[in-house]
Design a protein around this motif. Structure first.
Motif, PDB file in Angstrom:
ATOM      1  N   GLU A  55      36.943  57.933  21.283  1.00 55.38           N
ATOM      2  CA  GLU A  55      36.715  57.951  19.841  1.00 55.38           C
ATOM      3  C   GLU A  55      37.639  58.936  19.134  1.00 55.38           C
ATOM      4  OE1 GLU A  55      31.964  56.733  20.090  1.00 55.38           O
ATOM      5  OE2 GLU A  55      32.548  58.803  19.667  1.00 55.38           O
ATOM      6  N   ARG A  93      31.787  48.165  14.136  1.00 54.62           N
ATOM      7  CA  ARG A  93      30.993  49.217  13.494  1.00 54.62           C
ATOM      8  C   ARG A  93      31.269  50.563  14.149  1.00 54.62           C
ATOM      9  NH1 ARG A  93      28.329  44.501  13.081  1.00 54.62           N
ATOM     10  NH2 ARG A  93      27.954  44.502  15.325  1.00 54.62           N
ATOM     11  N   ARG A  94      31.317  50.582  15.489  1.00 50.84           N
ATOM     12  CA  ARG A  94      31.610  51.862  16.144  1.00 50.84           C
ATOM     13  C   ARG A  94      33.104  52.141  16.113  1.00 50.84           C
ATOM     14  NH1 ARG A  94      29.575  55.025  21.474  1.00 50.84           N
ATOM     15  NH2 ARG A  94      27.714  55.024  20.206  1.00 50.84           N
ATOM     16  N   TRP A  95      33.930  51.124  16.444  1.00 54.79           N
ATOM     17  CA  TRP A  95      35.342  51.392  16.719  1.00 54.79           C
ATOM     18  C   TRP A  95      36.238  51.376  15.493  1.00 54.79           C
ATOM     19  CZ3 TRP A  95      36.077  54.002  20.773  1.00 54.79           C
ATOM     20  CH2 TRP A  95      35.196  53.873  21.858  1.00 54.79           C
ATOM     21  N   TYR A 130      22.627  46.749  12.802  1.00 55.71           N
ATOM     22  CA  TYR A 130      23.223  47.421  11.651  1.00 55.71           C
ATOM     23  C   TYR A 130      22.451  47.096  10.376  1.00 55.71           C
ATOM     24  CZ  TYR A 130      26.556  48.979   8.123  1.00 55.71           C
ATOM     25  OH  TYR A 130      27.145  49.595   7.044  1.00 55.71           O
ATOM     26  N   ASP A 186      25.098  45.862  20.816  1.00 57.51           N
ATOM     27  CA  ASP A 186      25.178  46.217  19.403  1.00 57.51           C
ATOM     28  C   ASP A 186      25.284  44.964  18.541  1.00 57.51           C
ATOM     29  OD1 ASP A 186      26.025  48.549  17.295  1.00 57.51           O
ATOM     30  OD2 ASP A 186      27.223  46.740  16.968  1.00 57.51           O
ATOM     31  N   GLN A 243      32.711  53.784  12.323  1.00 59.98           N
ATOM     32  CA  GLN A 243      32.221  55.102  12.732  1.00 59.98           C
ATOM     33  C   GLN A 243      33.349  56.054  13.082  1.00 59.98           C
ATOM     34  OE1 GLN A 243      29.146  55.209  15.856  1.00 59.98           O
ATOM     35  NE2 GLN A 243      30.152  57.019  16.690  1.00 59.98           N
ATOM     36  N   SER A 298      26.098  56.591  16.108  1.00 58.52           N
ATOM     37  CA  SER A 298      25.936  55.144  16.031  1.00 58.52           C
ATOM     38  C   SER A 298      24.560  54.772  15.498  1.00 58.52           C
ATOM     39  CB  SER A 298      26.157  54.531  17.424  1.00 58.52           C
ATOM     40  OG  SER A 298      25.928  53.151  17.411  1.00 58.52           O
ATOM     41  N   CYS A 325      28.975  47.084  23.603  1.00 55.31           N
ATOM     42  CA  CYS A 325      29.370  46.403  22.360  1.00 55.31           C
ATOM     43  C   CYS A 325      28.555  45.131  22.154  1.00 55.31           C
ATOM     44  CB  CYS A 325      30.857  46.070  22.393  1.00 55.31           C
ATOM     45  SG  CYS A 325      31.964  47.481  22.157  1.00 55.31           S
TER      46      CYS A 325
END
Length: 806
Positions: A632, A467-469, A220, A127, A472, A79, A124
């Motif tokens: 993930e 962005r993560r889910w 980000y 972030d 990434q 991340s 989240c």
């Protein structure tokens, strides 16, 4: 933030290996690479971290502090590389050096700072706050041990310590110079000054030093770096010196040190004993006291203004009831340490504090024994008592219509202190986390408070960081989306809606299907490596991953699997699309029925997975030790997303959003955010079944439901329950009588049997739909297109404009 070529990045790694690990490239291990890459990221981030704080001070930005007992941040290496714009060059460099990037990143232990959706939501949110450029920070506890590490032995959950800090954690920076003192116990002595005001003195208190450890929260690719401050409970240097004797004094000292370190020792210590409850209360006060002192110290340094102006520059968001003691603690500081009279302190407090409610479950709306708070936090108890007295008197004299409800609305009643009531009374904003949840709060659970404070109540539907889910965890799908609609969606996730143009585009749908197949193959490989079980990657991957709780109804899911198994045993040649059912969940250590469901899932798997009669058409997988890193792996591979809670029980859900964003189709009840997903994607792109919230409440209020009647009238249900109670799944050595009798003797409190037949029928529809892959891919693309509305960027913008006024 600085960018590098591959050659430059490899050179940096080589230099760091020599200086930090005393190794050459040839000697380096995956663990060495992880630590030096993390060090490179920290070096890259530090100037922006310092500059961000300097800018906030110079511009006098209003700042939000998000107080939460949980921050389920998972692993940060990928991340942070992604948000710094270094992930691609890091992957290429690692491969060039002959290593596997996944194995390098897997060297990081998940930060065990949370349990479920509450903690992942907080992560989240941090972030999104940073990525949107808002001035906002997290405040939590630096637990040395997480909830527990789950192992499955003979189908039973076994809890092992999750000591995630046994190795160096490269993302944290200890700040001992910003430590503060937190006090417990003792006595309160009141002195009347000449002007009639009270002077408060604390004597014989136990003092604990709260030491901050800061973790950067990297926006980000925008050069914004906010802070997650985690507090560690430590003995003060003064105490350490006076107790360093010998003999009995030495052992007393060790016991004293242990009791202090326990405060930041374990996430959610067992509260089945008085001592366990008291430790949880200590943790909650430790968090709010340390954070509020820190906020006030920083406010003075940054602004030099009187604390009467605090609300102009600071909002404290209470994430669930756990940090509700922040209300009386801010009052205490303002009155006892700053000399503010009650009315002025109360005016500041209720303009600074905001409260997010996450549940309608009565057991989750915290209540503390009055005597416990009086003994452990005597001054805080005095303030809560005064808040309650003033509140109840105000109700009696100013709101005649609410007089009959004073006992139900009181902060202190029947020897209990109601933390949700304290948070509501002491805050300027009270928000739910999905439209249905907020309406239930307003019209049912907190109806009287809503009639008193209608202006306070508002909705902020939860969201997840795309962005993560997506970006990434699913690079294949992310690349295909960018190829189709351009990269703008990464900064503006609502632009995913442009994918609606491609819901009938064969090349795009084919690409999307290939990405899903790739993710399924990766997950199947992981399942084989960890469990030795081969699963059919052509089967439907049906996924339920969340905390194990009766209201989430994993039991209904396993009943459906037993039903399918029975059908196949009766007719082995039945035309059925193969299914792989994937579970992951932790049950609270003392939650017997939840642990019985885990045991049942494993026993069903042991029968179903190895029965040659069903020809491999069913597989059941339970993946142990569910955490962010495991999610993930699972979520990109999910095709059916099980969101089957009893209507009105799930406040929102965020797993539903993560799987939707990765193209899974929701099978769910009209509960939480499922309703809003349905509203966006339409009835044709979701599978909805079961009782509504109003129907559930009507049954609870008026009766009319009889589980035994369903048991005796439906042979399919009777067969399943009988199989638990002495049949194939409930033999003498493996009994599930408690599950059987909970349904039969307690009248199926979560309506598993009532919703079971509609659930079966919905799954028949799911199977038929899956056979038409073009239509299925169209549904999948439609869900992805609408998932941008469930980005936490949208949620945070709503908080920032509607509550925080950033």
């Amino acid at each position: 933030m600085q960018q590098y070529t591959k050659a430059e990045f490899i050179k940096l790694i080589e230099d760091k290996l020599r200086r930090k690990r005393s190794k050459t490239m040839e000697e380096a291990t995956e663990n060495d690479l992880y630590f030096v890459i993390a060090s490179i990221v920290q070096d890259n981030v530090m100037p922006d971290w310092l500059e961000t704080q300097k800018e906030y001070t110079k511009n006098r930005n209003k700042q939000v502090y998000y107080l939460s007992m949980e921050f389920l941040i998972g692993r940060l290496i990928e991340s942070n590389l992604l948000n710094c714009g270094l992930l691609d060059v890091a992957n290429e460099s690692i491969q060039e050096m002959g290593f596997n990037p996944d194995k390098v990143y897997n060297q990081e232990h998940d930060a065990a700072l949370g349990n479920g959706g509450l903690g992942r939501l907080a992560a989240c949110f941090l972030d999104s706050i940073a990525s949107l450029g808002y001035a906002g920070h997290g405040a939590g506890i630096r637990y040395r041990y997480g909830l527990f590490e789950q192992r499955i032995i003979h189908g039973n959950q076994v809890e092992l310590p999750d000591y995630w800090l046994k190795n160096e954690y490269p993302w944290e920076t200890r700040k001992p110079d910003e430590s503060v003192e937190v006090q417990f116990g003792g006595r309160v002595i009141e002195h009347t000054r000449r002007d009639g005001s009270l002077e408060i003195q604390y004597v014989d208190t136990d003092k604990v030093t709260a030491v901050p450890y800061d973790v950067p929260v990297i926006g980000y690719q925008n050069e914004v770096v906010n802070t997650l401050r985690l507090w560690s409970a430590e003995i003060s240097p003064y105490d350490r010196s006076i107790h360093a004797g010998a003999g009995a004094q030495y052992y007393h000292h060790l016991e004293h040190v242990h009791s202090i370190e326990q405060i930041s020792g374990f996430l959610y210590p067992d509260d089945s004993t008085y001592e366990g409850k008291e430790l949880r209360l200590k943790q909650q006060y430790f968090l709010v006291s340390a954070t509020i002192k820190n906020i006030i110290n920083k406010f003075r340094d940054d602004h030099g203004l009187p604390l009467s102006k605090l609300a102009d520059y600071i909002t404290i968001q209470i994430n669930d009831t756990h940090p509700s003691l922040g209300v009386p603690e801010l009052m205490r500081v303002l009155m006892d340490e700053e000399g503010y009279p009650w009315d002025d302190a109360w005016d500041v407090t209720r303009h600074v504090m905001a409260y997010t409610n996450h549940t309608t479950l009565s057991e989750a709306l915290e209540k503390w024994p009055e005597d416990m708070i009086r003994n452990l936090l005597p001054r805080i108890y005095m303030i809560i008592h005064e808040i309650n007295e003033r509140f109840c008197i105000g109700l009696y004299y100013d709101h005649e219509e609410l007089r009959p409800h004073i006992k139900d609305m009181a902060i202190i009643s029947n020897g209990q202190i109601h933390m949700a009531h304290l948070a509501i009374v002491g805050s300027f904003s009270v928000n739910g986390v999905a439209k249905l949840h907020t309406e239930i709060l307003k019209q049912k659970e907190m109806k009287n408070f809503y009639s008193l404070y209608p202006e306070k109540f508002n909705n902020k539907t939860n969201g997840i960081t795309h962005r993560r889910w997506l970006l990434q965890v699913n690079p294949c799908l992310s690349d295909k989306i960018t190829d189709a609609i351009g990269p703008q969606w990464i900064h503006e996730p609502h632009k995913l809606i442009s994918l609606l143009r491609y819901t009938n585009d064969k090349p795009f749908l084919d690409d999307m299907r290939q990405c899903k197949q790739h993710s399924k193959e990766l997950l199947a490989k992981y399942i084989y490596e960890t469990q030795g079980l081969k699963v059919d990657t052509g089967s439907i991957f049906d996924v339920q991953i969340k905390r194990l709780h009766e209201y989430k109804r994993q039991l209904m899911n396993i009943f459906h699997i037993i039903y399918l198994y029975n059908e196949l045993k009766d007719n082995p040649n039945m035309d059925m699309t193969p299914r792989t059912f994937i579970f992951a969940a932790k049950a609270a250590p003392s939650y017997h029925l939840a642990k019985e469901v885990i045991k049942l899932i494993h026993h069903v798997a042991s029968v179903v997975n190895f029965d040659p009669d069903i020809k491999g058409k069913l597989k059941v997988v339970f993946l142990e030790n569910y955490n962010v890193s495991l999610a993930e792996k699972i979520i990109p591979a999910a095709e059916v997303s099980e969101q089957i809670s009893t209507a009105s029980k799930e406040a929102s859900g965020t797993g539903n959003m993560k799987m939707m964003m990765n193209g899974a189709i929701t099978c769910g009840t009209l509960d939480g955010a499922n309703i809003e997903i349905r509203d966006f994607v339409g009835d044709d792109n979701i599978f909805i079944f079961g009782l509504t919230s109003d129907e559930v409440h009507d049954y609870y209020a008026n009766g009319g439901y009889n589980a035994q009647e369903i048991y005796h009238s439906d042979p399919r249900i009777k067969r399943i329950l009988d199989q638990l109670n002495g049949g194939i799944f409930g033999k003498e050595e493996i009994e599930f009588k408690d599950l059987f009798y909970n349904i039969m003797s307690h009248n199926d409190p979560y309506f598993v049997l009532k919703d079971f037949v509609p659930y079966l029928e919905t799954h028949e529809l799911i199977e038929r739909s899956y056979r038409h892959q073009r239509d299925w891919q169209r549904m999948s693309a439609t869900n992805i297109a609408h998932s941008g509305k469930f980005s936490s960027d949208r949620t945070i913008r709503e908080y920032a404009t509607g509550i925080w006024k950033l």
